[in-house]
Design a protein around this motif. Structure first.
Motif, PDB file in Angstrom:
ATOM      1  N   SER A 192       0.823  -1.214   0.000  1.00  0.00           N
ATOM      2  CA  SER A 192       0.000   0.000   0.000  1.00  0.00           C
ATOM      3  C   SER A 192       0.853   1.258   0.000  1.00  0.00           C
ATOM      4  CB  SER A 192      -0.936   0.025   1.213  1.00  0.00           C
ATOM      5  OG  SER A 192      -1.946  -0.914   1.012  1.00  0.00           O
ATOM      6  N   LEU A 193       2.061   1.116   0.548  1.00  0.00           N
ATOM      7  CA  LEU A 193       2.976   2.262   0.571  1.00  0.00           C
ATOM      8  C   LEU A 193       3.482   2.580  -0.842  1.00  0.00           C
ATOM      9  CD1 LEU A 193       4.281   4.061   2.678  1.00  0.00           C
ATOM     10  CD2 LEU A 193       6.120   2.389   2.879  1.00  0.00           C
ATOM     11  N   PHE A 194       3.798   1.522  -1.600  1.00  0.00           N
ATOM     12  CA  PHE A 194       4.307   1.761  -2.955  1.00  0.00           C
ATOM     13  C   PHE A 194       3.204   2.250  -3.894  1.00  0.00           C
ATOM     14  CE2 PHE A 194       7.680  -1.128  -1.394  1.00  0.00           C
ATOM     15  CZ  PHE A 194       8.772  -0.315  -1.651  1.00  0.00           C
ATOM     16  N   VAL A 195       1.964   1.769  -3.656  1.00  0.00           N
ATOM     17  CA  VAL A 195       0.869   2.255  -4.513  1.00  0.00           C
ATOM     18  C   VAL A 195       0.645   3.731  -4.176  1.00  0.00           C
ATOM     19  CG1 VAL A 195      -1.575   2.035  -5.090  1.00  0.00           C
ATOM     20  CG2 VAL A 195      -0.229  -0.018  -4.643  1.00  0.00           C
ATOM     21  N   GLY A 196       0.654   4.575  -5.198  1.00  0.00           N
ATOM     22  CA  GLY A 196       0.452   6.013  -4.967  1.00  0.00           C
ATOM     23  C   GLY A 196       1.734   6.755  -4.625  1.00  0.00           C
ATOM     24  N   SER A 197       2.898   6.064  -4.686  1.00  0.00           N
ATOM     25  CA  SER A 197       4.137   6.753  -4.299  1.00  0.00           C
ATOM     26  C   SER A 197       4.796   7.467  -5.489  1.00  0.00           C
ATOM     27  CB  SER A 197       5.113   5.781  -3.640  1.00  0.00           C
ATOM     28  OG  SER A 197       5.521   4.796  -4.565  1.00  0.00           O
ATOM     29  N   GLU A 198       4.180   7.398  -6.650  1.00  0.00           N
ATOM     30  CA  GLU A 198       4.585   8.192  -7.828  1.00  0.00           C
ATOM     31  C   GLU A 198       6.057   8.010  -8.197  1.00  0.00           C
ATOM     32  OE1 GLU A 198       2.970  12.179  -8.052  1.00  0.00           O
ATOM     33  OE2 GLU A 198       1.506  11.749  -6.483  1.00  0.00           O
ATOM     34  N   GLY A 199       6.545   6.795  -8.044  1.00  0.00           N
ATOM     35  CA  GLY A 199       7.917   6.512  -8.473  1.00  0.00           C
ATOM     36  C   GLY A 199       8.981   7.029  -7.531  1.00  0.00           C
ATOM     37  N   THR A 200       8.598   7.490  -6.343  1.00  0.00           N
ATOM     38  CA  THR A 200       9.584   8.089  -5.431  1.00  0.00           C
ATOM     39  C   THR A 200      10.135   7.091  -4.414  1.00  0.00           C
ATOM     40  OG1 THR A 200       7.907   8.766  -3.821  1.00  0.00           O
ATOM     41  CG2 THR A 200       8.440  10.357  -5.559  1.00  0.00           C
ATOM     42  N   LEU A 201       9.537   5.891  -4.324  1.00  0.00           N
ATOM     43  CA  LEU A 201      10.004   4.928  -3.307  1.00  0.00           C
ATOM     44  C   LEU A 201      10.555   3.641  -3.912  1.00  0.00           C
ATOM     45  CD1 LEU A 201       7.141   5.171  -0.613  1.00  0.00           C
ATOM     46  CD2 LEU A 201       9.303   6.425  -0.695  1.00  0.00           C
ATOM     47  N   GLY A 202      10.219   3.360  -5.146  1.00  0.00           N
ATOM     48  CA  GLY A 202      10.679   2.121  -5.772  1.00  0.00           C
ATOM     49  C   GLY A 202      10.109   2.030  -7.182  1.00  0.00           C
ATOM     50  N   ILE A 203      10.701   1.122  -7.980  1.00  0.00           N
ATOM     51  CA  ILE A 203      10.179   0.898  -9.327  1.00  0.00           C
ATOM     52  C   ILE A 203       9.299  -0.348  -9.262  1.00  0.00           C
ATOM     53  CG2 ILE A 203      10.731   0.620 -11.785  1.00  0.00           C
ATOM     54  CD1 ILE A 203      12.157   3.047 -10.609  1.00  0.00           C
ATOM     55  N   ILE A 204       8.024  -0.176  -9.508  1.00  0.00           N
ATOM     56  CA  ILE A 204       7.098  -1.313  -9.506  1.00  0.00           C
ATOM     57  C   ILE A 204       7.333  -2.096 -10.801  1.00  0.00           C
ATOM     58  CG2 ILE A 204       4.662  -1.994  -9.533  1.00  0.00           C
ATOM     59  CD1 ILE A 204       4.106   0.722  -8.058  1.00  0.00           C
ATOM     60  N   THR A 205       7.583  -3.398 -10.668  1.00  0.00           N
ATOM     61  CA  THR A 205       7.834  -4.186 -11.878  1.00  0.00           C
ATOM     62  C   THR A 205       6.693  -5.158 -12.188  1.00  0.00           C
ATOM     63  OG1 THR A 205       9.172  -5.649 -10.501  1.00  0.00           O
ATOM     64  CG2 THR A 205      10.352  -4.023 -11.842  1.00  0.00           C
ATOM     65  N   ALA A 206       5.919  -5.540 -11.176  1.00  0.00           N
ATOM     66  CA  ALA A 206       4.778  -6.431 -11.426  1.00  0.00           C
ATOM     67  C   ALA A 206       3.800  -6.341 -10.258  1.00  0.00           C
ATOM     68  CB  ALA A 206       5.253  -7.877 -11.600  1.00  0.00           C
ATOM     69  N   ALA A 207       2.584  -6.828 -10.507  1.00  0.00           N
ATOM     70  CA  ALA A 207       1.556  -6.770  -9.458  1.00  0.00           C
ATOM     71  C   ALA A 207       0.623  -7.955  -9.578  1.00  0.00           C
ATOM     72  CB  ALA A 207       0.751  -5.480  -9.594  1.00  0.00           C
ATOM     73  N   THR A 208       0.100  -8.395  -8.440  1.00  0.00           N
ATOM     74  CA  THR A 208      -0.992  -9.366  -8.437  1.00  0.00           C
ATOM     75  C   THR A 208      -2.262  -8.616  -8.055  1.00  0.00           C
ATOM     76  OG1 THR A 208       0.495 -11.167  -7.865  1.00  0.00           O
ATOM     77  CG2 THR A 208      -1.845 -11.531  -7.447  1.00  0.00           C
ATOM     78  N   LEU A 209      -3.241  -8.674  -8.960  1.00  0.00           N
ATOM     79  CA  LEU A 209      -4.429  -7.813  -8.840  1.00  0.00           C
ATOM     80  C   LEU A 209      -5.700  -8.649  -8.810  1.00  0.00           C
ATOM     81  CD1 LEU A 209      -3.251  -5.383 -11.661  1.00  0.00           C
ATOM     82  CD2 LEU A 209      -3.148  -4.910  -9.209  1.00  0.00           C
ATOM     83  N   LYS A 210      -6.724  -8.109  -8.179  1.00  0.00           N
ATOM     84  CA  LYS A 210      -8.007  -8.817  -8.126  1.00  0.00           C
ATOM     85  C   LYS A 210      -8.726  -8.743  -9.469  1.00  0.00           C
ATOM     86  CE  LYS A 210      -9.056  -7.344  -3.406  1.00  0.00           C
ATOM     87  NZ  LYS A 210      -9.904  -6.448  -2.618  1.00  0.00           N
ATOM     88  N   VAL A 211      -9.366  -9.829  -9.848  1.00  0.00           N
ATOM     89  CA  VAL A 211     -10.300  -9.787 -10.972  1.00  0.00           C
ATOM     90  C   VAL A 211     -11.657 -10.281 -10.459  1.00  0.00           C
ATOM     91  CG1 VAL A 211      -8.555 -10.056 -12.770  1.00  0.00           C
ATOM     92  CG2 VAL A 211      -9.622 -12.097 -11.784  1.00  0.00           C
ATOM     93  N   PHE A 212     -12.685 -10.057 -11.246  1.00  0.00           N
ATOM     94  CA  PHE A 212     -14.054 -10.335 -10.793  1.00  0.00           C
ATOM     95  C   PHE A 212     -14.818 -11.113 -11.870  1.00  0.00           C
ATOM     96  CE2 PHE A 212     -12.383  -6.703  -8.654  1.00  0.00           C
ATOM     97  CZ  PHE A 212     -12.881  -6.797  -7.364  1.00  0.00           C
ATOM     98  N   PRO A 213     -15.883 -11.774 -11.456  1.00  0.00           N
ATOM     99  CA  PRO A 213     -16.725 -12.411 -12.469  1.00  0.00           C
ATOM    100  C   PRO A 213     -17.249 -11.338 -13.425  1.00  0.00           C
ATOM    101  CG  PRO A 213     -17.412 -13.028 -10.251  1.00  0.00           C
ATOM    102  CD  PRO A 213     -16.381 -11.966 -10.097  1.00  0.00           C
TER     103      PRO A 213
END
Ligand code: FAD
Ligand code: 2HG
Ligand code: ZN
Length: 469
Positions: A192-213
């Motif tokens: 949650s810290l990296f989400v919304g950090s606008e590239g200032t805390l780390g480089i996000i390389t991949a994510a596991t995300l929810k999907v729905f029916p």
């Protein structure tokens, strides 16, 4: 070895762009910010990202992460010094895994949002994040700016959809935090810290995300109403009738739609006649897993009741997927129409929903008195309390005047938002645009905590310096 040669040894010369090849990545989507950089580097694996970050740390070189470059606050544009490296994620774009039983997808940061939506749809799943820039924005950019869009009402912003992340930290280590757990109380919530950090805390390389029916039916309506208070009454009614099945509730002042039809003459409002009393429009949508006709009937009944209660002036329920798409197209063309008509000032504000009518009245009166002739073009995601309270020039308030008054206008709007208990950025982030203002509206206690996190995770200040903080 200089930084360009070192980076070339990691990704090959065709993926280190300079001069004219780098130019498209040095200006933001709106054309407000222009920067310069050593080069633009295009890794295609997480390991390459890690090596790049290590090299940049060794050379004390700033890294500006960039995905689709659709951000609206200058967050992905380097400064003018020419000393930074732009790290473009668009080659890091694989969909690694879809776990149907767990309802999760694992995807790399450079994947285009629309590609992920399509992939999930092909597998009978919904990835619900949806916004007008979806054809070019990336999942990494969405995560870094905690993107919202038009389905937040039902599914939340991307932070709510994120279960796990993979991130390269400022020392070049890879945090392997990809997991599909819906419950995990083992200390601080790093993702949650990296989400919304606008590239200032780390480089996000991949994510596991929810999907729905996948919902089986959707019903969309475009509704004309007299005032913003009527939009609120309709929201309450629609919520009471459909609860979580109400997936979108978007509002637009009439001037916004007029601007769209002016700049895109092939687009039309679906009404036979436009009432002069209709000053606002609502685009609302319900989705259901039930394909029975009664869903549509309930939708029409709800709108009929709203008409009977004088909450709405007119309504058209889409009769086909094409008609629904046209309604959405009108809504999603507002940003482009505003961009085509010249410079504007964007206020991406969040307010308690209950206070929005009072804010719109008070702000409108204030701006009309202090800046006569200024065009106010509010629209946004009313269901989330998020207005894009944008203002633009007009024949009576020319672009030079707008530019001269810009600081005063920002201050007037944002001070009022603050006084109403709101936020100066609901979904676009801070970037360069609102960096100075953040200091005005956050307490020193909040700023100190944010700075402490930044210093701990990026002690050399190489990750997107000059943004956010
Ligand atoms: P970029 O612009 O490339 O980057 C955005 C920020 O994220 C920058 O600070 C950048 O440094 C950082 N970043 C990018 N990738 C990474 C990464 N892998 N790791 C770490 N940091 C990274 N936003 C909304 O929330 N809701 C909307 O409805 C919406 N509608 C839009 C409509 C239009 C027409 C446009 C042009 C923009 C809209 N936006 C909206 C803003 C923008 O599209 C979103 O913020 C989007 O999420 C940005 O994605 P991107 O890949 O283009 O990111
Ligand atoms: C939208 O909701 C985007 O369409 C863009 O967030 C808003 O142009 C804007 O100000
Ligand atoms: Zn928006």
């Amino acid at each position: 070895m200089n930084i360009e040669s070192a980076l070339t040894s990691v990704v090959g010369s065709s993926n280190v762009l300079t001069n004219d090849d780098a130019a498209p990545y040095l200006t933001d989507w709106r054309g407000y910010y222009h920067g310069s950089a050593h080069c633009v580097v295009r890794p295609s694996t997480t390991d390459q990202v890690a090596q790049i970050v290590k090299l940049c740390a060794e050379h004390r070189t700033a890294i500006v992460p960039q995905g689709g470059n659709t951000g609206l606050v200058g967050g992905a544009t380097p400064d003018a010094s020419g000393m930074a490296v732009v790290l473009l994620t668009t080659r890091l774009n694989q969909i690694r895994d879809l776990d149907l039983a767990n309802n999760t997808v694992t995807v790399e940061a450079g994947c285009i949002l629309e590609s992920l939506q399509k992939y999930c749809k092909d597998h009978d799943r919904l990835f619900p994040l949806s916004l007008a820039a979806e054809g070019s924005c990336t999942i990494g950019g969405n995560l870094a700016s905690n993107a919202g869009g038009s389905q937040v009402l039902r599914y939340g912003a991307i932070r709510d959809l994120t279960l796990g992340l993979e991130v390269v930290t400022s020392d070049g280590q890879i945090w392997k935090g990809l997991n599909g757990l819906r419950k995990n109380n083992t200390g601080y919530d790093l993702k949650s810290l990296f989400v919304g950090s606008e590239g200032t805390l780390g480089i996000i390389t991949a994510a596991t995300l929810k999907v729905f029916p996948m919902p089986r039916v959707r019903h969309t309506a475009l509704v004309a109403v007299e005032g913003i208070e009527h939009c609120l009454a309709l929201l309450e009614r629609a919520r009471a009738a459909f609860e979580a099945n109400l997936t979108a509730f978007e509002v637009m002042a009439d001037v916004c739609l007029r601007l769209v039809t002016e700049h895109f003459p092939d687009q039309h409002l679906p009404f036979h006649e436009l009432s002069p009393h209709a000053r606002w429009y609502v685009l609302l949508e319900i989705a259901d897993s039930n394909i029975e006709d009664h869903v549509r009937t309930s939708f029409e009944t709800m709108l009929g009741d709203a008409y009977g209660a004088a909450e709405i002036v007119n309504a058209v329920v889409a009769n086909s997927i094409d008609q629904s798409r046209s309604m959405w197209h009108l809504r999603e063309s507002i940003t482009l129409a505003q961009a085509k008509s010249g410079k504007s000032i964007k206020h991406d504000i969040a307010l308690p929903i209950s206070r929005i009518p009072q804010f719109v009245d008070q702000m409108g009166q204030h701006l009309s008195k202090e800046f006569p002739g200024l065009t106010i073009m509010p629209f946004g995601h009313l269901g989330d309390g998020n207005l894009h309270y944008n203002v633009a020039s007009s024949d009576d308030f020319n672009p030079e005047k707008l530019l001269q008054s810009q600081d005063e206008i920002y201050l007037a709007v944002h001070d009022t938002v603050h006084a109403y208990g709101g936020s100066i950025s609901a979904e676009h982030g801070v970037g360069q645009l609102k960096r100075r203002e953040l200091k005005r509206y956050k307490t020193s206690h909040e700023l100190n905590m944010m700075q402490a996190i930044k210093s701990a995770l990026d002690p050399l200040n190489i990750l997107n310096p000059g943004k956010l903080l």
